[in-house]
Design an enzyme around this catalytic site. Sequence first.
Site, PDB file in Angstrom:
ATOM      1  N   MET A  32       0.824  -1.215   0.000  1.00 31.13           N
ATOM      2  CA  MET A  32       0.000   0.000   0.000  1.00 31.13           C
ATOM      3  C   MET A  32       0.862   1.271   0.000  1.00 31.13           C
ATOM      4  O   MET A  32       0.722   2.118  -0.885  1.00 31.13           O
ATOM      5  CB  MET A  32      -0.933  -0.025   1.203  1.00 31.13           C
ATOM      6  CG  MET A  32      -1.967   1.050   1.149  1.00 31.13           C
ATOM      7  SD  MET A  32      -3.243   0.781   2.365  1.00 31.13           S
ATOM      8  CE  MET A  32      -2.312   0.535   3.846  1.00 31.13           C
ATOM      9  N   VAL A  33       1.767   1.380   0.962  1.00 24.95           N
ATOM     10  CA  VAL A  33       2.615   2.583   1.008  1.00 24.95           C
ATOM     11  C   VAL A  33       3.512   2.617  -0.229  1.00 24.95           C
ATOM     12  O   VAL A  33       3.683   3.656  -0.874  1.00 24.95           O
ATOM     13  CB  VAL A  33       3.472   2.607   2.297  1.00 24.95           C
ATOM     14  CG1 VAL A  33       4.494   3.727   2.245  1.00 24.95           C
ATOM     15  CG2 VAL A  33       2.583   2.757   3.522  1.00 24.95           C
ATOM     16  N   THR A  53       9.967 -10.163  -2.815  1.00 19.16           N
ATOM     17  CA  THR A  53      10.308 -11.266  -1.913  1.00 19.16           C
ATOM     18  C   THR A  53       9.720 -12.582  -2.439  1.00 19.16           C
ATOM     19  O   THR A  53      10.087 -13.647  -1.969  1.00 19.16           O
ATOM     20  CB  THR A  53       9.760 -11.013  -0.494  1.00 19.16           C
ATOM     21  OG1 THR A  53       8.387 -10.657  -0.604  1.00 19.16           O
ATOM     22  CG2 THR A  53      10.522  -9.909   0.211  1.00 19.16           C
ATOM     23  N   ARG A  55      14.274   3.699  13.265  1.00 18.91           N
ATOM     24  CA  ARG A  55      14.023   5.138  13.463  1.00 18.91           C
ATOM     25  C   ARG A  55      14.789   5.794  14.606  1.00 18.91           C
ATOM     26  O   ARG A  55      15.329   6.868  14.472  1.00 18.91           O
ATOM     27  CB  ARG A  55      12.533   5.331  13.736  1.00 18.91           C
ATOM     28  CG  ARG A  55      11.833   6.082  12.678  1.00 18.91           C
ATOM     29  CD  ARG A  55      10.374   6.213  13.074  1.00 18.91           C
ATOM     30  NE  ARG A  55       9.523   5.768  11.999  1.00 18.91           N
ATOM     31  CZ  ARG A  55       8.280   5.351  12.168  1.00 18.91           C
ATOM     32  NH1 ARG A  55       7.736   5.312  13.367  1.00 18.91           N
ATOM     33  NH2 ARG A  55       7.575   4.960  11.128  1.00 18.91           N
ATOM     34  N   CYS A  93       3.373   8.118  11.049  1.00 17.64           N
ATOM     35  CA  CYS A  93       2.456   8.959  10.266  1.00 17.64           C
ATOM     36  C   CYS A  93       1.813  10.069  11.102  1.00 17.64           C
ATOM     37  O   CYS A  93       1.731  11.223  10.671  1.00 17.64           O
ATOM     38  CB  CYS A  93       1.382   8.097   9.620  1.00 17.64           C
ATOM     39  SG  CYS A  93       0.733   6.829  10.697  1.00 17.64           S
ATOM     40  N   GLN A 128      -7.175   7.811  14.303  1.00 16.85           N
ATOM     41  CA  GLN A 128      -6.311   7.270  13.252  1.00 16.85           C
ATOM     42  C   GLN A 128      -7.040   6.273  12.354  1.00 16.85           C
ATOM     43  O   GLN A 128      -7.699   5.350  12.833  1.00 16.85           O
ATOM     44  CB  GLN A 128      -5.071   6.618  13.884  1.00 16.85           C
ATOM     45  CG  GLN A 128      -4.240   7.646  14.617  1.00 16.85           C
ATOM     46  CD  GLN A 128      -2.938   7.113  15.198  1.00 16.85           C
ATOM     47  OE1 GLN A 128      -2.582   7.480  16.304  1.00 16.85           O
ATOM     48  NE2 GLN A 128      -2.223   6.256  14.473  1.00 16.85           N
ATOM     49  N   GLU A 188       2.504   3.769  20.169  1.00 17.92           N
ATOM     50  CA  GLU A 188       2.095   4.870  19.293  1.00 17.92           C
ATOM     51  C   GLU A 188       2.110   6.188  20.068  1.00 17.92           C
ATOM     52  O   GLU A 188       2.529   7.227  19.559  1.00 17.92           O
ATOM     53  CB  GLU A 188       0.687   4.577  18.754  1.00 17.92           C
ATOM     54  CG  GLU A 188       0.228   5.494  17.640  1.00 17.92           C
ATOM     55  CD  GLU A 188       0.846   5.171  16.293  1.00 17.92           C
ATOM     56  OE1 GLU A 188       1.676   4.247  16.197  1.00 17.92           O
ATOM     57  OE2 GLU A 188       0.497   5.854  15.319  1.00 17.92           O
ATOM     58  N   LYS A 231       5.637   7.388  20.672  1.00 17.32           N
ATOM     59  CA  LYS A 231       6.285   7.948  19.477  1.00 17.32           C
ATOM     60  C   LYS A 231       6.035   9.452  19.360  1.00 17.32           C
ATOM     61  O   LYS A 231       6.884  10.192  18.870  1.00 17.32           O
ATOM     62  CB  LYS A 231       5.743   7.276  18.205  1.00 17.32           C
ATOM     63  CG  LYS A 231       6.217   5.849  17.984  1.00 17.32           C
ATOM     64  CD  LYS A 231       5.469   5.256  16.779  1.00 17.32           C
ATOM     65  CE  LYS A 231       5.646   3.764  16.662  1.00 17.32           C
ATOM     66  NZ  LYS A 231       4.682   3.174  15.711  1.00 17.32           N
ATOM     67  N   ARG A 240      -7.751   4.334  17.265  1.00 20.05           N
ATOM     68  CA  ARG A 240      -8.094   3.872  15.908  1.00 20.05           C
ATOM     69  C   ARG A 240      -9.577   4.063  15.695  1.00 20.05           C
ATOM     70  O   ARG A 240     -10.391   3.666  16.546  1.00 20.05           O
ATOM     71  CB  ARG A 240      -7.747   2.386  15.771  1.00 20.05           C
ATOM     72  CG  ARG A 240      -8.022   1.813  14.414  1.00 20.05           C
ATOM     73  CD  ARG A 240      -6.998   2.206  13.373  1.00 20.05           C
ATOM     74  NE  ARG A 240      -5.745   1.502  13.541  1.00 20.05           N
ATOM     75  CZ  ARG A 240      -4.553   2.033  13.239  1.00 20.05           C
ATOM     76  NH1 ARG A 240      -4.462   3.255  12.772  1.00 20.05           N
ATOM     77  NH2 ARG A 240      -3.451   1.336  13.429  1.00 20.05           N
ATOM     78  N   HIS A 248      -5.545  10.441   8.927  1.00 25.69           N
ATOM     79  CA  HIS A 248      -5.452  10.559  10.377  1.00 25.69           C
ATOM     80  C   HIS A 248      -5.887  11.974  10.771  1.00 25.69           C
ATOM     81  O   HIS A 248      -5.457  12.958  10.152  1.00 25.69           O
ATOM     82  CB  HIS A 248      -4.020  10.330  10.851  1.00 25.69           C
ATOM     83  CG  HIS A 248      -3.599   8.884  10.849  1.00 25.69           C
ATOM     84  ND1 HIS A 248      -4.408   7.856  10.450  1.00 25.69           N
ATOM     85  CD2 HIS A 248      -2.422   8.309  11.222  1.00 25.69           C
ATOM     86  CE1 HIS A 248      -3.756   6.707  10.575  1.00 25.69           C
ATOM     87  NE2 HIS A 248      -2.558   6.951  11.034  1.00 25.69           N
ATOM     88  N   GLN A 301      -2.716   9.832   5.551  1.00 25.41           N
ATOM     89  CA  GLN A 301      -1.725   9.008   6.247  1.00 25.41           C
ATOM     90  C   GLN A 301      -0.746   8.356   5.269  1.00 25.41           C
ATOM     91  O   GLN A 301       0.403   8.096   5.611  1.00 25.41           O
ATOM     92  CB  GLN A 301      -2.494   7.950   7.051  1.00 25.41           C
ATOM     93  CG  GLN A 301      -1.691   7.040   7.909  1.00 25.41           C
ATOM     94  CD  GLN A 301      -1.393   5.728   7.227  1.00 25.41           C
ATOM     95  OE1 GLN A 301      -2.172   5.254   6.398  1.00 25.41           O
ATOM     96  NE2 GLN A 301      -0.261   5.135   7.559  1.00 25.41           N
TER      97      GLN A 301
END
Length: 375
Positions: free
Chosen positions: A15-16, A41, A106, A139, A166, A245, A248, A272, A279, A355
């Site tokens: 998707m991303v 893969t 990250r 995001c 979200q 989350e 973060k 969510r 978002h 998002q």
Amino acid sequence: MKKVKRLGFVGWRGMVGSVLLGRMQEEGDLDYVEELVLYSTSQAGQPGPELANTQPLLADAMDLDSLSTLDVIISCQGGDYTQKVYAPLRDMGWQGYWLDAASTLRMNNSSTIILDPLNQSIIKENLANGQRDFIGGNCTVSLMLMALHGLFKENLVEWITAMTYQAISGGGAQQMRELLIQMGEIHEHATPLLRLQESSILDIDSRINEYLNSDALTTGTIGYPLANNLLPWIDIDLDNGTSREEWKGHAETNKILGREDNPIPIESTCVRVGTFRCHSQAFTIALSQDVGVDDLTDIIEQANQWVKVIPNNRQNTLQSLTPVAVSGSMDIAVGKIRKTAFNSKIMTIFTVGDQLLWGAAEPLRRMLGILAERS
Ligand code: HSE
């Protein structure tokens, strides 16, 4: 034009990844890539899509020898892939740039979290210092920073609380599908009563609620009902009453802003909801100075070209400050800008952003541009 020599892209079909590849095509990014190698893969050796400067056959995403020939790797394949491949590749002596949408690397000291409208100077400094890992932020964090950019730029933020709403796209494509399945199942379950003119809404409500509390609803991927519901926990449990989350929000924001030594306190409650790919977040912000609403609005609006301030009234808000209005666009809608009754240094803001675009794909795409400039 300067060029990136050999770019490898893993996870371009997800998707991303597909949003990112679409944006790269839209913006002509492949023109500054001499050679693109698409990895898979599961389908190595099979023909890939016909794209400019792209090898016709898919390469094997687990083939470290092949990956080690690349100057830049973009991974949208997810954290498990990063976990498997990144360290062995570096251990082989690979010196290329690793651009990743996953959270795995990250917070490493050797990683920069990329959001160039806000931290281009940090990105460039870290590049000059030889850093090679450039990772997209969470995001919610990226969307918050894009929305509040002006306030950070003017050093106006003392602390923030963020209440997030979200979208299910943050949980991945399969969860998006499951949300639709849940909606369909609920509707189907209510249909006999809905069709009866004389049925009571309380009967419909209790029938649905019983159904949602039974095992009959499909919940295999999300784990719980999300349709007709919300889920106030995202990501893992940190065993201190907060989710990862929520953690973060503070940790990544301060890293992006280069403020680890002097952090801005940020508290979040991350939830969510059953929206699809935007978002939304409600902030309460303590300002370091008492600035008027008109000036705050100008500061927020002028910070970057993507912020779109929505006038704070009922009609504009309901029309334009919603996931439905913003979905699929690069706009960061910002509205409900007002001072609170607590005191004039405490304000509220509501924001909505896509998002998958600014929340995921766009920072990676723009990082490739920065790398192309300096190669
Ligand atoms: N953690 C985010 C979410 C995904 O679950 O919504 C984007 O980083």
